[in-house]
Design an enzyme around this catalytic site. Structure first.
Site, PDB file in Angstrom:
ATOM      1  N   LYS A  25       0.723  -1.168   0.051  1.00  0.00           N
ATOM      2  CA  LYS A  25       0.179  -0.082  -0.006  1.00  0.00           C
ATOM      3  C   LYS A  25       0.979   1.191  -0.136  1.00  0.00           C
ATOM      4  O   LYS A  25       2.163   1.382   0.251  1.00  0.00           O
ATOM      5  CB  LYS A  25      -1.084  -0.115   1.337  1.00  0.00           C
ATOM      6  CG  LYS A  25      -1.883  -1.265   1.120  1.00  0.00           C
ATOM      7  CD  LYS A  25      -2.857  -1.198   2.426  1.00  0.00           C
ATOM      8  CE  LYS A  25      -3.850  -2.329   2.285  1.00  0.00           C
ATOM      9  NZ  LYS A  25      -5.024  -2.042   3.507  1.00  0.00           N
ATOM     10  N   TYR A  49     -12.179  -1.783  -3.731  1.00  0.00           N
ATOM     11  CA  TYR A  49     -12.846  -1.995  -2.319  1.00  0.00           C
ATOM     12  C   TYR A  49     -14.041  -1.745  -2.425  1.00  0.00           C
ATOM     13  O   TYR A  49     -14.901  -1.732  -1.393  1.00  0.00           O
ATOM     14  CB  TYR A  49     -12.035  -0.964  -1.441  1.00  0.00           C
ATOM     15  CG  TYR A  49     -10.718  -1.476  -0.958  1.00  0.00           C
ATOM     16  CD1 TYR A  49     -10.449  -2.740  -0.078  1.00  0.00           C
ATOM     17  CD2 TYR A  49      -9.672  -0.607  -0.897  1.00  0.00           C
ATOM     18  CE1 TYR A  49      -9.376  -3.040   0.424  1.00  0.00           C
ATOM     19  CE2 TYR A  49      -8.224  -1.004  -0.328  1.00  0.00           C
ATOM     20  CZ  TYR A  49      -8.207  -2.140   0.355  1.00  0.00           C
ATOM     21  OH  TYR A  49      -7.073  -2.639   0.847  1.00  0.00           O
ATOM     22  N   PHE A  86     -15.198   3.436   7.056  1.00  0.00           N
ATOM     23  CA  PHE A  86     -13.730   3.891   6.793  1.00  0.00           C
ATOM     24  C   PHE A  86     -13.782   3.713   5.183  1.00  0.00           C
ATOM     25  O   PHE A  86     -12.578   4.058   4.801  1.00  0.00           O
ATOM     26  CB  PHE A  86     -12.964   2.639   7.606  1.00  0.00           C
ATOM     27  CG  PHE A  86     -13.352   1.432   7.193  1.00  0.00           C
ATOM     28  CD1 PHE A  86     -12.617   0.732   6.011  1.00  0.00           C
ATOM     29  CD2 PHE A  86     -13.944   0.448   8.144  1.00  0.00           C
ATOM     30  CE1 PHE A  86     -12.892  -0.578   5.752  1.00  0.00           C
ATOM     31  CE2 PHE A  86     -14.158  -1.025   7.749  1.00  0.00           C
ATOM     32  CZ  PHE A  86     -13.562  -1.271   6.627  1.00  0.00           C
ATOM     33  N   ARG A 128      -1.698 -14.287   4.179  1.00  0.00           N
ATOM     34  CA  ARG A 128      -2.415 -13.380   5.313  1.00  0.00           C
ATOM     35  C   ARG A 128      -1.542 -13.778   6.584  1.00  0.00           C
ATOM     36  O   ARG A 128      -1.352 -12.859   7.482  1.00  0.00           O
ATOM     37  CB  ARG A 128      -3.690 -13.768   5.508  1.00  0.00           C
ATOM     38  CG  ARG A 128      -4.432 -13.554   4.072  1.00  0.00           C
ATOM     39  CD  ARG A 128      -5.871 -13.176   4.167  1.00  0.00           C
ATOM     40  NE  ARG A 128      -6.436 -12.444   5.424  1.00  0.00           N
ATOM     41  CZ  ARG A 128      -6.823 -11.320   5.275  1.00  0.00           C
ATOM     42  NH1 ARG A 128      -6.931 -10.511   3.936  1.00  0.00           N
ATOM     43  NH2 ARG A 128      -7.415 -10.569   6.268  1.00  0.00           N
ATOM     44  N   THR A 133      -5.412  -7.380  10.597  1.00  0.00           N
ATOM     45  CA  THR A 133      -5.703  -5.980  10.027  1.00  0.00           C
ATOM     46  C   THR A 133      -5.189  -4.804  10.936  1.00  0.00           C
ATOM     47  O   THR A 133      -4.803  -3.985  10.332  1.00  0.00           O
ATOM     48  CB  THR A 133      -7.206  -6.056   9.738  1.00  0.00           C
ATOM     49  OG1 THR A 133      -7.819  -7.176   9.078  1.00  0.00           O
ATOM     50  CG2 THR A 133      -7.604  -4.773   8.999  1.00  0.00           C
ATOM     51  N   ARG A 148       2.464  -6.444   9.439  1.00  0.00           N
ATOM     52  CA  ARG A 148       1.842  -5.410   9.896  1.00  0.00           C
ATOM     53  C   ARG A 148       2.131  -5.136  11.484  1.00  0.00           C
ATOM     54  O   ARG A 148       2.204  -3.888  11.842  1.00  0.00           O
ATOM     55  CB  ARG A 148       0.296  -5.707   9.983  1.00  0.00           C
ATOM     56  CG  ARG A 148      -0.386  -5.663   8.300  1.00  0.00           C
ATOM     57  CD  ARG A 148      -1.597  -6.365   8.340  1.00  0.00           C
ATOM     58  NE  ARG A 148      -2.457  -5.721   7.299  1.00  0.00           N
ATOM     59  CZ  ARG A 148      -3.677  -6.248   6.766  1.00  0.00           C
ATOM     60  NH1 ARG A 148      -4.078  -7.369   7.319  1.00  0.00           N
ATOM     61  NH2 ARG A 148      -4.210  -5.884   5.716  1.00  0.00           N
ATOM     62  N   ASN A 197      -1.899   0.080   6.826  1.00  0.00           N
ATOM     63  CA  ASN A 197      -1.489  -1.307   7.436  1.00  0.00           C
ATOM     64  C   ASN A 197      -0.435  -1.750   6.435  1.00  0.00           C
ATOM     65  O   ASN A 197      -0.350  -3.356   6.429  1.00  0.00           O
ATOM     66  CB  ASN A 197      -2.479  -2.168   8.042  1.00  0.00           C
ATOM     67  CG  ASN A 197      -3.511  -2.304   6.879  1.00  0.00           C
ATOM     68  OD1 ASN A 197      -3.494  -2.138   5.734  1.00  0.00           O
ATOM     69  ND2 ASN A 197      -4.648  -3.113   7.292  1.00  0.00           N
ATOM     70  N   HIS A 205      -1.818  -5.508   1.362  1.00  0.00           N
ATOM     71  CA  HIS A 205      -3.256  -6.104   1.237  1.00  0.00           C
ATOM     72  C   HIS A 205      -2.981  -7.667   0.959  1.00  0.00           C
ATOM     73  O   HIS A 205      -2.126  -7.883   0.285  1.00  0.00           O
ATOM     74  CB  HIS A 205      -4.003  -5.307   0.062  1.00  0.00           C
ATOM     75  CG  HIS A 205      -5.030  -6.193  -0.399  1.00  0.00           C
ATOM     76  ND1 HIS A 205      -6.315  -6.154   0.124  1.00  0.00           N
ATOM     77  CD2 HIS A 205      -5.088  -7.248  -1.331  1.00  0.00           C
ATOM     78  CE1 HIS A 205      -7.470  -6.812  -0.453  1.00  0.00           C
ATOM     79  NE2 HIS A 205      -6.486  -7.641  -1.504  1.00  0.00           N
ATOM     80  N   GLU A 211      -9.663 -10.333  -7.688  1.00  0.00           N
ATOM     81  CA  GLU A 211      -8.849  -9.212  -7.557  1.00  0.00           C
ATOM     82  C   GLU A 211      -7.638  -9.189  -8.446  1.00  0.00           C
ATOM     83  O   GLU A 211      -7.009  -8.271  -8.785  1.00  0.00           O
ATOM     84  CB  GLU A 211      -8.190  -9.195  -5.966  1.00  0.00           C
ATOM     85  CG  GLU A 211      -9.139  -8.853  -4.886  1.00  0.00           C
ATOM     86  CD  GLU A 211      -8.875  -9.081  -3.647  1.00  0.00           C
ATOM     87  OE1 GLU A 211      -9.667  -8.788  -2.581  1.00  0.00           O
ATOM     88  OE2 GLU A 211      -7.546  -9.333  -3.281  1.00  0.00           O
TER      89      GLU A 211
END
Ligand code: IDP
Ligand code: MG
Length: 141
Positions: A10, A50, A58, A86, A92, A103, A113, A116, A127
């Site tokens: 990100k 998203y 958010f 993950r 998250t 993270r 964070n 993704h 995606e």
């Protein structure tokens, strides 16, 4: 089972010069990048990515953040790639993410964070298709 998943570094990860660090974690943990590019999303493109979060409190702030600077988008391939990615990312919210995760180590807050990762085979497929066409994927033996 060998899987593919979508990973994004990100804007905060790129700003913090963590591109190499994040990719190194993937490569050292059996996740091979088979497609990769840097791009700067428009607000509309971030909203499209998203869309599943549309309506959440958010959403507006998240899509502002995701369009605030360049990102690095990758397809990672490997055994159980979706869950493995993950695991390496951590939860998250960095405050509750496990020690040693990306993270936990680098994220400032629950929104910014660093990374993704797709959360299931169906979302991985959608995606990946959002960012890459067939010619941009380089399978490796
Ligand atoms: P994930 O990225 O761990 O799968 P999701 O629940 O799918 O988490 O949320 C997508 C992204 O939205 C998160 O990575 C984070 O950037 C942002 N986000 C999620 N929950 C919140 C929140 O409560 N406040 C602000 N941003 C959030
Ligand atoms: Mg998610």
């Amino acid at each position: 089972m060998k899987e593919q998943t979508l990973s994004i570094i990100k804007p905060d990860g790129v700003r913090k010069n963590l591109i190499g660090e994040v990719i190194q974690r993937f490569e050292k943990n059996g996740l091979t990048p088979i497609a990769m590019k840097m791009l700067h999303l428009t607000k509309t493109e971030a909203e499209g990515f998203y869309a599943v979060h549309k309506g959440k409190p958010f959403y507006d702030s998240l899509t502002d953040f995701m369009s605030s600077g360049p990102i690095v988008v990758m397809i990672l391939e490997g055994e159980e790639a979706i869950n493995k990615n993950r695991e390496l990312m951590g939860a998250t919210n960095p405050e509750v993410a496990a020690e040693g995760t990306i993270r936990r180590q680098y994220a400032d807050n629950i929104e910014q964070n660093i990374v993704h990762g797709s959360d299931a085979p169906e979302t991985a497929k959608t995606e990946i298709a959002y960012f890459f066409n067939a010619l941009e994927v380089c399978p490796r033996p």
